[in-house]
Design an enzyme around this catalytic site. Structure first.
Site, mmCIF file in Angstrom:
data_model
loop_
_atom_site.group_PDB
_atom_site.id
_atom_site.type_symbol
_atom_site.label_atom_id
_atom_site.label_comp_id
_atom_site.label_asym_id
_atom_site.label_seq_id
_atom_site.Cartn_x
_atom_site.Cartn_y
_atom_site.Cartn_z
ATOM 1 N N LYS A 1 0.837 -1.200 0.000
ATOM 2 C CA LYS A 1 0.000 0.000 0.000
ATOM 3 C C LYS A 1 0.862 1.235 0.000
ATOM 4 O O LYS A 1 1.863 1.304 0.718
ATOM 5 C CB LYS A 1 -0.859 -0.029 1.282
ATOM 6 C CG LYS A 1 -1.724 1.190 1.509
ATOM 7 C CD LYS A 1 -3.164 0.940 1.085
ATOM 8 C CE LYS A 1 -3.993 2.201 1.016
ATOM 9 N NZ LYS A 1 -3.716 3.013 -0.179
ATOM 10 N N LYS B 1 5.629 2.674 8.119
ATOM 11 C CA LYS B 1 4.409 3.368 8.571
ATOM 12 C C LYS B 1 3.324 2.362 8.902
ATOM 13 O O LYS B 1 2.695 2.427 9.963
ATOM 14 C CB LYS B 1 3.849 4.274 7.458
ATOM 15 C CG LYS B 1 4.555 5.575 7.316
ATOM 16 C CD LYS B 1 3.766 6.492 6.365
ATOM 17 C CE LYS B 1 4.724 7.422 5.674
ATOM 18 N NZ LYS B 1 4.101 8.467 4.887
ATOM 19 N N LYS C 1 4.895 1.972 -3.304
ATOM 20 C CA LYS C 1 4.897 3.378 -3.727
ATOM 21 C C LYS C 1 5.057 3.470 -5.223
ATOM 22 O O LYS C 1 5.688 2.605 -5.842
ATOM 23 C CB LYS C 1 6.061 4.124 -3.068
ATOM 24 C CG LYS C 1 5.903 5.626 -3.086
ATOM 25 C CD LYS C 1 4.918 6.031 -2.023
ATOM 26 C CE LYS C 1 4.894 7.504 -1.763
ATOM 27 N NZ LYS C 1 4.421 7.777 -0.394
ATOM 28 N N THR D 1 -3.718 13.285 6.790
ATOM 29 C CA THR D 1 -2.295 13.443 7.103
ATOM 30 C C THR D 1 -2.127 14.610 8.080
ATOM 31 O O THR D 1 -1.454 14.488 9.112
ATOM 32 C CB THR D 1 -1.463 13.662 5.820
ATOM 33 O OG1 THR D 1 -1.774 12.592 4.924
ATOM 34 C CG2 THR D 1 0.026 13.660 6.102
ATOM 35 N N ASN E 1 -1.094 19.733 0.483
ATOM 36 C CA ASN E 1 -2.200 19.094 1.210
ATOM 37 C C ASN E 1 -1.916 19.046 2.711
ATOM 38 O O ASN E 1 -2.724 19.511 3.526
ATOM 39 C CB ASN E 1 -2.442 17.686 0.647
ATOM 40 C CG ASN E 1 -3.435 16.897 1.495
ATOM 41 O OD1 ASN E 1 -3.076 16.346 2.528
ATOM 42 N ND2 ASN E 1 -4.689 16.865 1.090
ATOM 43 N N SER F 1 -6.620 5.757 4.865
ATOM 44 C CA SER F 1 -6.718 4.976 3.626
ATOM 45 C C SER F 1 -7.148 3.550 3.939
ATOM 46 O O SER F 1 -7.970 2.947 3.244
ATOM 47 C CB SER F 1 -5.364 4.923 2.913
ATOM 48 O OG SER F 1 -5.221 6.003 2.035
HETATM 49 N N1 GLU Z 1 1.021 8.960 0.180
HETATM 50 C C1 GLU Z 1 0.662 8.879 1.566
HETATM 51 C C2 GLU Z 1 1.861 8.503 2.407
HETATM 52 O O1 GLU Z 1 2.982 8.728 2.028
HETATM 53 C C3 GLU Z 1 -0.552 7.996 1.797
HETATM 54 C C4 GLU Z 1 -0.428 6.569 1.385
HETATM 55 C C5 GLU Z 1 -1.749 5.816 1.434
HETATM 56 O O2 GLU Z 1 -2.731 6.411 1.833
HETATM 57 O O3 GLU Z 1 -1.746 4.639 1.061
HETATM 58 O O4 GLU Z 1 1.741 8.058 3.513
#
Ligand code: GLU
Length: 426
Positions: free
Chosen positions: A82, A106, A118, A202, A233, A360
């Protein structure tokens, strides 16, 4: 001009490589603290899968332009991978790989049933029409469709991508698979199965981390002086939320420059004037540089823009007592050591910016069950998750007497390592 551009690009790529290598180094240390073998480190030091694609797009002028895109999957021992997709001219393979590893950390810290992934496309959406961006978004999904899916790898927004782009990507994927697939991607508009609170998640998560960090260090948030680097954002919503809590936002910045006023900036006025890519400082004269902003006086510094901002060059000059990282990779390992030795509390990116992926996950759960939660349910659950995670990281730092970044890596990599071990991979 070309030579200057190439020089800047090479410098950027070197900085990404340094970040990637220090990520590997910290993972190695974390795996050691957890008592796993060298084989475990060998497994976790790189993504298990990395796809590079070339996407031909018909531009508005009738000509075809071929874009390069990537999707990295760090590890899928825990479950599907993810992570977001960024659209940016400086995207490169090393950066996407490092970002996928940070997503594993994370997900591990906030205890989600995911590994990290990613994606990125080398492009500049600021100079593209909406039609071109739509064709590129759909082309990217067609190019990576074999390795992604609701139970394989679930994309989301990141730098310069948003709910509209997620909608196009979801629509394209649903056409390819010939059934409605809202769980393929998160960060969608509400009517297409998005979750309440995802857009601000976030920033909400960072706000919670700031409140907790202030509480732990005895800093009163009311009237605390805060600098936010970045007005995208994360940065813009964060400025709004912190102002609502009575904090004084003394500095903000965008890609063009920064504004600093020790009396506090008029955040509502600036929010009204920022464009959809977070630019606002070019409306003002006498602005200062991003570099100068970071070294200004404040209580809390929030890097919410891009990687490699706090380095061995400026770590000694930072005046904040707390740093909360809303961006991915803003502080190098050398800077982490200098800042930690100076007694500055760092809430690292893999913890502070985990609110986005947490909501998410809630969105994906709601898509899978077809039953949707209220805004309050989302906010309350996210708060619980982040506070529990933060306490875990603090306790780990205390237990092993290590800095907050290493403590986050120890907490973050544990789940992936344990899952890989049970599966018999290492
Ligand atoms: N792009 C965001 C991050 O770096 C969210 C990733 C997601 O929601 O899967 O954490």
């Amino acid at each position: 001009m070309e030579a200057v551009k190439e020089h800047i690009q090479a410098k950027g790529e070197q900085a990404q490589l340094d970040l990637f290598q220090s990520t590997q180094k910290i993972i190695k240390e974390a795996v050691g603290y957890l008592g796993y073998s060298d084989g475990m480190y060998e497994l976790l030091k790189e993504p298990i899968r990395m796809l590079t694609v070339r996407i031909p797009i018909r531009m508005d002028n009738g000509k075809t332009k071929v874009f390069t895109g990537y999707r990295a999957q760090h590890n899928d021992a825990v479950g599907p991978t993810k992570g977001g997709v960024r659209f940016h001219p400086e995207v490169n393979e090393t950066e996407v790989k490092a970002l996928s590893m940070w997503m594993s950390l994370k997900a591990g810290i906030v205890d989600l049933p995911y590994g990290g992934g990613k994606g990125g496309i080398i492009c500049d959406p600021r100079v593209m029409s909406l039609g071109e961006i739509e064709r590129l978004s759909r082309g990217y999904v067609r190019a990576i469709s074999q390795i992604v899916g609701p139970t394989k790898d679930i994309p989301a927004p990141d730098v310069f991508t948003n709910a509209q782009i997620m909608a196009w990507m979801m629509d394209e994927y649903s056409h390819i698979r010939e059934f409605d697939s809202p769980g393929f991607i998160t960060g969608k508009p509400l009517v297409l199965g998005g979750s309440h609170g995802r857009e601000t998640a976030t920033a909400k998560g960072v706000t919670i981390c700031i409140e907790e960090a202030a509480r732990k260090t005895g800093l009163e948030l009311k009237d605390a002086r805060i600098i936010i680097q970045g007005f995208g954002n994360a940065g813009s919503f964060l400025a709004k939320f912190l102002k609502e809590k009575g904090a004084r936002i003394v500095g903000i910045s965008d890609a063009h420059g920064a504004l600093y006023n020790v009396g506090g900036l008029d955040i509502d006025y600036l929010l009204e004037r920022r464009d959809r890519f977070g630019s606002v400082t070019n409306l003002f004269h006498n602005r200062i540089s991003n570099k100068e902003l970071l070294e200004k006086e404040c209580d809390i510094l929030v890097p919410a823009a891009i990687a490699n901002q706090l380095t061995a060059d400026n770590a000694a000059n930072i005046q904040a007592s707390i740093i909360v990282e809303a961006a991915n990779g803003p502080t190098t390992w050398e800077a982490t050591e200098i800042l930690s030795k100076r007694g500055i509390l760092i809430i690292p990116d893999v913890l502070a910016s985990a609110g986005g992926v947490t909501v998410s996950y809630f969105e994906w759960v709601q898509n899978n069950q077809g039953f949707y939660w209220t805004k309050e349910e989302v906010t309350d659950r996210m708060r619980d998750v982040l506070i529990t995670s933060m306490n875990k990281v603090f306790a780990t730092a205390e237990k092993h007497q290590v800095n907050m970044r290493l403590a986050s890596y120890i907490v973050g990599i544990r789940k992936t390592a344990e899952a890989a071990h049970f599966r018999g991979w290492a």
